[in-house]
Motif scaffolding. Sequence first.
Motif, PDB file in Angstrom:
ATOM      1  N   VAL A 279      58.754  63.633  44.827  1.00 17.17           N
ATOM      2  CA  VAL A 279      58.213  62.710  43.806  1.00 17.17           C
ATOM      3  C   VAL A 279      58.383  63.945  42.751  1.00 17.17           C
ATOM      4  N   MET A 280      57.919  63.634  41.285  1.00 17.76           N
ATOM      5  CA  MET A 280      58.277  64.108  40.500  1.00 17.76           C
ATOM      6  C   MET A 280      57.440  64.825  39.748  1.00 17.76           C
ATOM      7  N   LYS A 281      56.410  65.764  39.836  1.00 22.10           N
ATOM      8  CA  LYS A 281      55.191  65.679  39.478  1.00 22.10           C
ATOM      9  C   LYS A 281      55.283  65.537  38.016  1.00 22.10           C
ATOM     10  N   GLU A 282      56.344  66.551  37.431  1.00 21.91           N
ATOM     11  CA  GLU A 282      55.543  66.023  35.782  1.00 21.91           C
ATOM     12  C   GLU A 282      56.982  65.538  35.329  1.00 21.91           C
ATOM     13  N   TYR A 283      56.802  64.035  34.893  1.00 22.19           N
ATOM     14  CA  TYR A 283      57.807  63.788  34.135  1.00 22.19           C
ATOM     15  C   TYR A 283      59.070  64.053  33.653  1.00 22.19           C
ATOM     16  N   GLY A 284      60.451  63.939  33.504  1.00 25.65           N
ATOM     17  CA  GLY A 284      61.059  64.647  32.738  1.00 25.65           C
ATOM     18  C   GLY A 284      61.246  66.673  33.437  1.00 25.65           C
ATOM     19  N   VAL A 285      61.233  66.990  34.225  1.00 28.93           N
ATOM     20  CA  VAL A 285      61.418  68.541  34.228  1.00 28.93           C
ATOM     21  C   VAL A 285      61.864  68.169  35.992  1.00 28.93           C
ATOM     22  N   VAL A 286      63.046  68.598  35.609  1.00 27.55           N
ATOM     23  CA  VAL A 286      63.583  68.463  37.599  1.00 27.55           C
ATOM     24  C   VAL A 286      63.023  69.550  38.676  1.00 27.55           C
ATOM     25  N   GLU A 287      62.692  71.023  38.102  1.00 24.29           N
ATOM     26  CA  GLU A 287      62.062  72.081  38.417  1.00 24.29           C
ATOM     27  C   GLU A 287      61.125  71.106  39.306  1.00 24.29           C
ATOM     28  N   SER A 288      60.020  70.159  39.148  1.00 24.60           N
ATOM     29  CA  SER A 288      58.670  69.571  39.586  1.00 24.60           C
ATOM     30  C   SER A 288      59.208  68.358  41.198  1.00 24.60           C
ATOM     31  N   TRP A 289      60.588  68.924  41.185  1.00 25.66           N
ATOM     32  CA  TRP A 289      60.661  67.389  41.926  1.00 25.66           C
ATOM     33  C   TRP A 289      59.767  68.229  43.552  1.00 25.66           C
ATOM     34  N   THR A 290      59.429  67.563  43.985  1.00 23.13           N
ATOM     35  CA  THR A 290      58.484  68.202  45.645  1.00 23.13           C
ATOM     36  C   THR A 290      58.154  66.891  46.506  1.00 23.13           C
ATOM     37  N   LYS A 291      59.062  67.418  47.969  1.00 27.50           N
ATOM     38  CA  LYS A 291      59.648  66.576  48.491  1.00 27.50           C
ATOM     39  C   LYS A 291      57.988  65.750  49.718  1.00 27.50           C
ATOM     40  N   VAL A 292      58.196  64.960  49.803  1.00 25.57           N
ATOM     41  CA  VAL A 292      56.794  63.889  50.677  1.00 25.57           C
ATOM     42  C   VAL A 292      57.494  63.823  52.464  1.00 25.57           C
ATOM     43  N   LEU A 293      57.891  64.454  53.137  1.00 25.15           N
ATOM     44  CA  LEU A 293      57.718  64.423  54.858  1.00 25.15           C
ATOM     45  C   LEU A 293      56.872  63.439  55.150  1.00 25.15           C
ATOM     46  N   LYS A 294      57.579  62.435  56.266  1.00 25.31           N
ATOM     47  CA  LYS A 294      57.337  61.056  57.127  1.00 25.31           C
ATOM     48  C   LYS A 294      56.799  60.655  56.393  1.00 25.31           C
ATOM     49  N   LEU A 295      56.886  59.384  55.409  1.00 28.13           N
ATOM     50  CA  LEU A 295      56.363  58.896  53.969  1.00 28.13           C
ATOM     51  C   LEU A 295      55.848  58.290  55.566  1.00 28.13           C
ATOM     52  N   THR A 296      54.336  56.561  55.296  1.00 27.80           N
ATOM     53  CA  THR A 296      53.650  56.210  56.592  1.00 27.80           C
ATOM     54  C   THR A 296      53.560  55.037  55.344  1.00 27.80           C
ATOM     55  N   SER A 297      53.439  53.298  56.428  1.00 27.30           N
ATOM     56  CA  SER A 297      52.416  52.892  54.752  1.00 27.30           C
ATOM     57  C   SER A 297      51.236  53.210  55.318  1.00 27.30           C
ATOM     58  N   ASN A 298      50.287  54.321  55.589  1.00 29.08           N
ATOM     59  CA  ASN A 298      49.398  54.915  55.471  1.00 29.08           C
ATOM     60  C   ASN A 298      48.988  55.706  53.756  1.00 29.08           C
ATOM     61  N   ILE A 299      50.194  55.319  53.475  1.00 31.92           N
ATOM     62  CA  ILE A 299      49.895  56.586  52.092  1.00 31.92           C
ATOM     63  C   ILE A 299      49.485  55.930  51.309  1.00 31.92           C
ATOM     64  N   ASP A 300      48.711  56.553  49.975  1.00 28.50           N
ATOM     65  CA  ASP A 300      48.146  56.384  48.798  1.00 28.50           C
ATOM     66  C   ASP A 300      48.452  55.206  47.868  1.00 28.50           C
ATOM     67  N   ARG A 301      47.687  54.556  48.018  1.00 29.21           N
ATOM     68  CA  ARG A 301      48.440  52.956  47.266  1.00 29.21           C
ATOM     69  C   ARG A 301      48.670  53.584  45.794  1.00 29.21           C
ATOM     70  N   LYS A 302      47.452  54.711  45.211  1.00 28.26           N
ATOM     71  CA  LYS A 302      47.353  54.641  44.298  1.00 28.26           C
ATOM     72  C   LYS A 302      48.119  55.483  43.378  1.00 28.26           C
ATOM     73  N   LEU A 303      49.256  56.721  44.318  1.00 30.51           N
ATOM     74  CA  LEU A 303      50.471  57.297  43.903  1.00 30.51           C
ATOM     75  C   LEU A 303      50.962  57.166  43.637  1.00 30.51           C
ATOM     76  N   PHE A 304      51.227  55.920  44.879  1.00 32.14           N
ATOM     77  CA  PHE A 304      52.987  54.979  45.021  1.00 32.14           C
ATOM     78  C   PHE A 304      52.404  53.758  45.212  1.00 32.14           C
ATOM     79  N   PRO A 305      52.141  53.309  44.659  1.00 31.36           N
ATOM     80  CA  PRO A 305      52.330  51.769  44.198  1.00 31.36           C
ATOM     81  C   PRO A 305      53.335  50.639  45.457  1.00 31.36           C
ATOM     82  N   ASN A 306      54.347  50.855  44.811  1.00 30.81           N
ATOM     83  CA  ASN A 306      55.131  50.899  45.514  1.00 30.81           C
ATOM     84  C   ASN A 306      55.524  51.092  46.970  1.00 30.81           C
ATOM     85  N   ALA A 307      55.116  51.839  47.582  1.00 24.06           N
ATOM     86  CA  ALA A 307      55.177  52.584  48.852  1.00 24.06           C
ATOM     87  C   ALA A 307      54.834  51.913  49.776  1.00 24.06           C
TER      88      ALA A 307
END
Length: 340
Positions: A279-307
């Motif tokens: 995820v890009m925590k700050e839009y347009g800032v390459v240094e703000s990329w952050t990895k989220v491991l173990k993506l599941t169907s229970n992930i917070d839909r408000k943060l990732f509506p298409n996940a």
Amino acid sequence: MSDYMPVEVIAEILKRLPVKSLGKCRSVCKSWNTLISHPSFISAHLQASLANNTPFLILRSWGNSEGYVLHYDNDRLDRFRQLQFPPVGAVPDSIVIGSCNGLICFYFWPGKKSSFILWNPSIQKYVILSRPSISNDVVFSIGFGFDSRTSDYKLLMVGVGKDDSWVEPYLFSLNENCWKRVAAIPPNYTFHGGSVPSVNGALHWIGHQERNNGRFSNTILWFDFSAEEFFELGLPESLIGVHPMYLSTMKYGESSIAVRKRDPANHELLNLDLDELWVMKEYGVVESWTKVLKLTSNIDRKLFPNAFVGGIVTRTLILLKDSYVESLALLDKTVGVHTV
């Protein structure tokens, strides 16, 4: 009431009402109808809806029950209502390209003729757009979004030919009610087809170059609706050389983007445990990329509506297509607008 109350106060009251109630208010008098149908009120009502109402989710189902359904974006995913299509196509022959400010963009291909539809189910109005003349040999991506600078809804078709060369893109403007060629020169990348997410007035998708040694160099391509220009946005270093077929872009909240990396061994649609999400925590800032491991169907839909992918419910497969908010979009349009 309008004889004793300033129009500004009336507008403040009306903009807090749901769309169905506003439809009745338009019949009260000509002045109210004019007020509610004005672009400035439509915009103010949308902003109030976004701030005060829980958005809906557009779910697509296959199996015992097929169609598009609106559900509340809550923990129980309570059903709101079935979406009744305009009388121009059928669910099996359609895909949702995207939803923006209460307008849903569909792509239809009944028979040999294909077209797009911009549809507001809240007020049952829609616009039919014929697809530009692009060869069937062209692989294209489609994106739908909003240009806040001109208050215009736009649809972009970008294609690449068999030799991976770009086909001059087409851009539709709802304000101008026409397609036009985009003069901007795209970056020197190719891509896989499909629909792409719109965030901050721009479309985002994975572009790639294949090197002579069989390796890939990936980037995020984005198209700015206001500038009508293409740009590049850097990926995390670990994703630059991944096979592009395992990467896809998606929304992150309401104002940034994310990239999903699928595990090549993960072929089960409902098994997402081995996927990664950046995820890009700050839009347009390459240094703000952050990895989220173990993506599941229970992930917070408000943060990732298409996940959210959902599961099997009474032998019906349910997939999330996009988010939706009720609005008055298209109410102030007349040219080419149809009513169900």
